[in-house]
Design a protein around this motif. Sequence first.
Motif, PDB file in Angstrom:
ATOM      1  N   ASN A  33       0.827  -1.206   0.000  1.00 49.43           N
ATOM      2  CA  ASN A  33       0.000   0.000   0.000  1.00 49.43           C
ATOM      3  C   ASN A  33       0.863   1.259   0.000  1.00 49.43           C
ATOM      4  OD1 ASN A  33      -2.244  -1.587   0.061  1.00 49.43           O
ATOM      5  ND2 ASN A  33      -2.810  -1.098   2.160  1.00 49.43           N
ATOM      6  N   PHE A  34       1.940   1.218   0.758  1.00 51.20           N
ATOM      7  CA  PHE A  34       2.825   2.379   0.828  1.00 51.20           C
ATOM      8  C   PHE A  34       3.408   2.703  -0.544  1.00 51.20           C
ATOM      9  CE2 PHE A  34       7.047   4.240   1.427  1.00 51.20           C
ATOM     10  CZ  PHE A  34       6.689   5.398   2.098  1.00 51.20           C
ATOM     11  N   GLN A  35       3.831   1.666  -1.267  1.00 47.54           N
ATOM     12  CA  GLN A  35       4.404   1.888  -2.592  1.00 47.54           C
ATOM     13  C   GLN A  35       3.381   2.491  -3.550  1.00 47.54           C
ATOM     14  OE1 GLN A  35       5.879  -2.086  -3.293  1.00 47.54           O
ATOM     15  NE2 GLN A  35       7.985  -1.376  -3.052  1.00 47.54           N
ATOM     16  N   GLU A  36       2.138   2.049  -3.455  1.00 45.70           N
ATOM     17  CA  GLU A  36       1.096   2.618  -4.311  1.00 45.70           C
ATOM     18  C   GLU A  36       0.773   4.054  -3.920  1.00 45.70           C
ATOM     19  OE1 GLU A  36      -0.333   1.421  -7.091  1.00 45.70           O
ATOM     20  OE2 GLU A  36       1.143  -0.177  -6.917  1.00 45.70           O
ATOM     21  N   CYS A  37       0.783   4.360  -2.642  1.00 44.59           N
ATOM     22  CA  CYS A  37       0.489   5.721  -2.184  1.00 44.59           C
ATOM     23  C   CYS A  37       1.590   6.695  -2.565  1.00 44.59           C
ATOM     24  CB  CYS A  37       0.291   5.735  -0.674  1.00 44.59           C
ATOM     25  SG  CYS A  37      -1.222   4.936  -0.129  1.00 44.59           S
ATOM     26  N   VAL A  38       2.821   6.228  -2.614  1.00 38.59           N
ATOM     27  CA  VAL A  38       3.940   7.105  -2.961  1.00 38.59           C
ATOM     28  C   VAL A  38       3.870   7.506  -4.435  1.00 38.59           C
ATOM     29  CG1 VAL A  38       6.455   7.178  -3.199  1.00 38.59           C
ATOM     30  CG2 VAL A  38       5.427   6.263  -1.133  1.00 38.59           C
ATOM     31  N   ALA A  39       3.277   6.682  -5.266  1.00 41.98           N
ATOM     32  CA  ALA A  39       3.183   6.965  -6.704  1.00 41.98           C
ATOM     33  C   ALA A  39       2.005   7.897  -6.973  1.00 41.98           C
ATOM     34  CB  ALA A  39       3.045   5.667  -7.471  1.00 41.98           C
ATOM     35  N   VAL A  40       2.101   9.115  -6.470  1.00 41.46           N
ATOM     36  CA  VAL A  40       0.989  10.062  -6.559  1.00 41.46           C
ATOM     37  C   VAL A  40       0.646  10.451  -7.993  1.00 41.46           C
ATOM     38  CG1 VAL A  40       1.305  11.020  -4.260  1.00 41.46           C
ATOM     39  CG2 VAL A  40       2.512  12.031  -6.169  1.00 41.46           C
ATOM     40  N   HIS A  41       1.595  10.340  -8.909  1.00 40.58           N
ATOM     41  CA  HIS A  41       1.328  10.692 -10.302  1.00 40.58           C
ATOM     42  C   HIS A  41       0.288   9.775 -10.937  1.00 40.58           C
ATOM     43  CE1 HIS A  41       4.357   7.519 -10.557  1.00 40.58           C
ATOM     44  NE2 HIS A  41       3.886   7.254 -11.760  1.00 40.58           N
ATOM     45  N   LYS A  42      -0.008   8.641 -10.296  1.00 38.35           N
ATOM     46  CA  LYS A  42      -1.008   7.711 -10.824  1.00 38.35           C
ATOM     47  C   LYS A  42      -2.436   8.135 -10.482  1.00 38.35           C
ATOM     48  CE  LYS A  42       1.754   3.485 -10.662  1.00 38.35           C
ATOM     49  NZ  LYS A  42       1.835   2.154 -10.030  1.00 38.35           N
ATOM     50  N   TYR A  43      -2.643   8.728  -9.319  1.00 38.46           N
ATOM     51  CA  TYR A  43      -4.015   8.987  -8.877  1.00 38.46           C
ATOM     52  C   TYR A  43      -4.365  10.449  -8.635  1.00 38.46           C
ATOM     53  CZ  TYR A  43      -1.788   8.864  -4.266  1.00 38.46           C
ATOM     54  OH  TYR A  43      -0.981   9.086  -3.200  1.00 38.46           O
ATOM     55  N   VAL A  44      -3.423  11.307  -8.393  1.00 31.27           N
ATOM     56  CA  VAL A  44      -3.741  12.706  -8.105  1.00 31.27           C
ATOM     57  C   VAL A  44      -4.376  13.425  -9.299  1.00 31.27           C
ATOM     58  CG1 VAL A  44      -2.746  14.960  -7.532  1.00 31.27           C
ATOM     59  CG2 VAL A  44      -2.169  12.961  -6.176  1.00 31.27           C
ATOM     60  N   PRO A  45      -3.892  13.237 -10.536  1.00 24.98           N
ATOM     61  CA  PRO A  45      -4.561  13.925 -11.653  1.00 24.98           C
ATOM     62  C   PRO A  45      -6.051  13.590 -11.763  1.00 24.98           C
ATOM     63  CG  PRO A  45      -2.437  13.109 -12.358  1.00 24.98           C
ATOM     64  CD  PRO A  45      -2.687  12.542 -10.983  1.00 24.98           C
ATOM     65  N   GLY A  46      -6.427  12.357 -11.493  1.00 24.64           N
ATOM     66  CA  GLY A  46      -7.840  11.987 -11.519  1.00 24.64           C
ATOM     67  C   GLY A  46      -8.640  12.700 -10.446  1.00 24.64           C
ATOM     68  N   TYR A  47      -8.083  12.817  -9.251  1.00 26.12           N
ATOM     69  CA  TYR A  47      -8.769  13.542  -8.180  1.00 26.12           C
ATOM     70  C   TYR A  47      -8.937  15.015  -8.529  1.00 26.12           C
ATOM     71  CZ  TYR A  47      -8.575   9.716  -4.810  1.00 26.12           C
ATOM     72  OH  TYR A  47      -8.758   8.532  -4.155  1.00 26.12           O
ATOM     73  N   ILE A  48      -7.917  15.602  -9.109  1.00 27.78           N
ATOM     74  CA  ILE A  48      -7.998  17.012  -9.486  1.00 27.78           C
ATOM     75  C   ILE A  48      -9.075  17.210 -10.549  1.00 27.78           C
ATOM     76  CG2 ILE A  48      -6.743  18.907 -10.591  1.00 27.78           C
ATOM     77  CD1 ILE A  48      -4.219  17.821  -9.168  1.00 27.78           C
ATOM     78  N   TYR A  49      -9.085  16.347 -11.563  1.00 27.48           N
ATOM     79  CA  TYR A  49     -10.085  16.449 -12.621  1.00 27.48           C
ATOM     80  C   TYR A  49     -11.499  16.275 -12.054  1.00 27.48           C
ATOM     81  CZ  TYR A  49     -12.762  15.404 -16.797  1.00 27.48           C
ATOM     82  OH  TYR A  49     -13.719  15.407 -17.769  1.00 27.48           O
ATOM     83  N   ASP A  50     -11.675  15.284 -11.171  1.00 27.44           N
ATOM     84  CA  ASP A  50     -12.989  15.072 -10.564  1.00 27.44           C
ATOM     85  C   ASP A  50     -13.448  16.264  -9.745  1.00 27.44           C
ATOM     86  OD1 ASP A  50     -13.219  12.600 -11.724  1.00 27.44           O
ATOM     87  OD2 ASP A  50     -12.720  11.480  -9.905  1.00 27.44           O
ATOM     88  N   SER A  51     -12.536  16.881  -8.990  1.00 30.87           N
ATOM     89  CA  SER A  51     -12.939  18.029  -8.173  1.00 30.87           C
ATOM     90  C   SER A  51     -13.303  19.224  -9.047  1.00 30.87           C
ATOM     91  CB  SER A  51     -11.843  18.399  -7.179  1.00 30.87           C
ATOM     92  OG  SER A  51     -10.697  18.863  -7.838  1.00 30.87           O
ATOM     93  N   ILE A  52     -12.602  19.397 -10.164  1.00 33.93           N
ATOM     94  CA  ILE A  52     -12.948  20.481 -11.093  1.00 33.93           C
ATOM     95  C   ILE A  52     -14.330  20.241 -11.683  1.00 33.93           C
ATOM     96  CG2 ILE A  52     -12.359  21.506 -13.327  1.00 33.93           C
ATOM     97  CD1 ILE A  52      -9.399  21.064 -12.539  1.00 33.93           C
ATOM     98  N   GLU A  53     -14.598  19.015 -12.107  1.00 32.00           N
ATOM     99  CA  GLU A  53     -15.901  18.675 -12.671  1.00 32.00           C
ATOM    100  C   GLU A  53     -17.007  18.835 -11.620  1.00 32.00           C
ATOM    101  OE1 GLU A  53     -16.694  17.643 -15.972  1.00 32.00           O
ATOM    102  OE2 GLU A  53     -14.717  18.541 -16.228  1.00 32.00           O
ATOM    103  N   PHE A  54     -16.720  18.493 -10.373  1.00 33.88           N
ATOM    104  CA  PHE A  54     -17.704  18.602  -9.292  1.00 33.88           C
ATOM    105  C   PHE A  54     -18.115  20.055  -9.081  1.00 33.88           C
ATOM    106  CE2 PHE A  54     -18.677  19.207  -4.769  1.00 33.88           C
ATOM    107  CZ  PHE A  54     -19.738  18.339  -4.642  1.00 33.88           C
ATOM    108  N   VAL A  55     -17.145  20.953  -9.143  1.00 33.79           N
ATOM    109  CA  VAL A  55     -17.422  22.375  -8.934  1.00 33.79           C
ATOM    110  C   VAL A  55     -18.071  22.990 -10.174  1.00 33.79           C
ATOM    111  CG1 VAL A  55     -16.340  24.619  -8.548  1.00 33.79           C
ATOM    112  CG2 VAL A  55     -15.598  22.640  -7.223  1.00 33.79           C
ATOM    113  N   ARG A  56     -17.657  22.561 -11.345  1.00 35.11           N
ATOM    114  CA  ARG A  56     -18.099  23.181 -12.587  1.00 35.11           C
ATOM    115  C   ARG A  56     -19.541  22.826 -12.952  1.00 35.11           C
ATOM    116  NH1 ARG A  56     -14.193  22.195 -17.366  1.00 35.11           N
ATOM    117  NH2 ARG A  56     -12.967  23.650 -16.140  1.00 35.11           N
ATOM    118  N   TYR A  57     -19.959  21.594 -12.739  1.00 35.73           N
ATOM    119  CA  TYR A  57     -21.264  21.136 -13.204  1.00 35.73           C
ATOM    120  C   TYR A  57     -22.189  20.783 -12.046  1.00 35.73           C
ATOM    121  CZ  TYR A  57     -19.041  20.632 -17.753  1.00 35.73           C
ATOM    122  OH  TYR A  57     -18.375  20.875 -18.930  1.00 35.73           O
TER     123      TYR A  57
END
Length: 64
Positions: free
Chosen positions: A28-52
């Motif tokens: 789990n630690f190794q997957e959490c350290v690889a933030v480039h895998k999941y952070v862009p999706g969270y950012i995109y989702d939060s933008i969509e949540f606010v926009r629409y």
Amino acid sequence: MSILPFGFKSFVVYLTGFLQVCTSNWGNFQECVAVHKYVPGYIYDSIEFVRYEPYEREQISLDK
């Protein structure tokens, strides 16, 4: 008015859970350290949540 769509308490609860999961074992630690895998999706989702509004994108698709 807050710029975040959630409260500070929600953020603390989320962060606490995230850290518990990330530090529970080495895999789990190794997957959490690889933030480039999941952070862009969270950012995109939060933008969509606010926009629409809920189901606004579906309504736009149906209106075409």
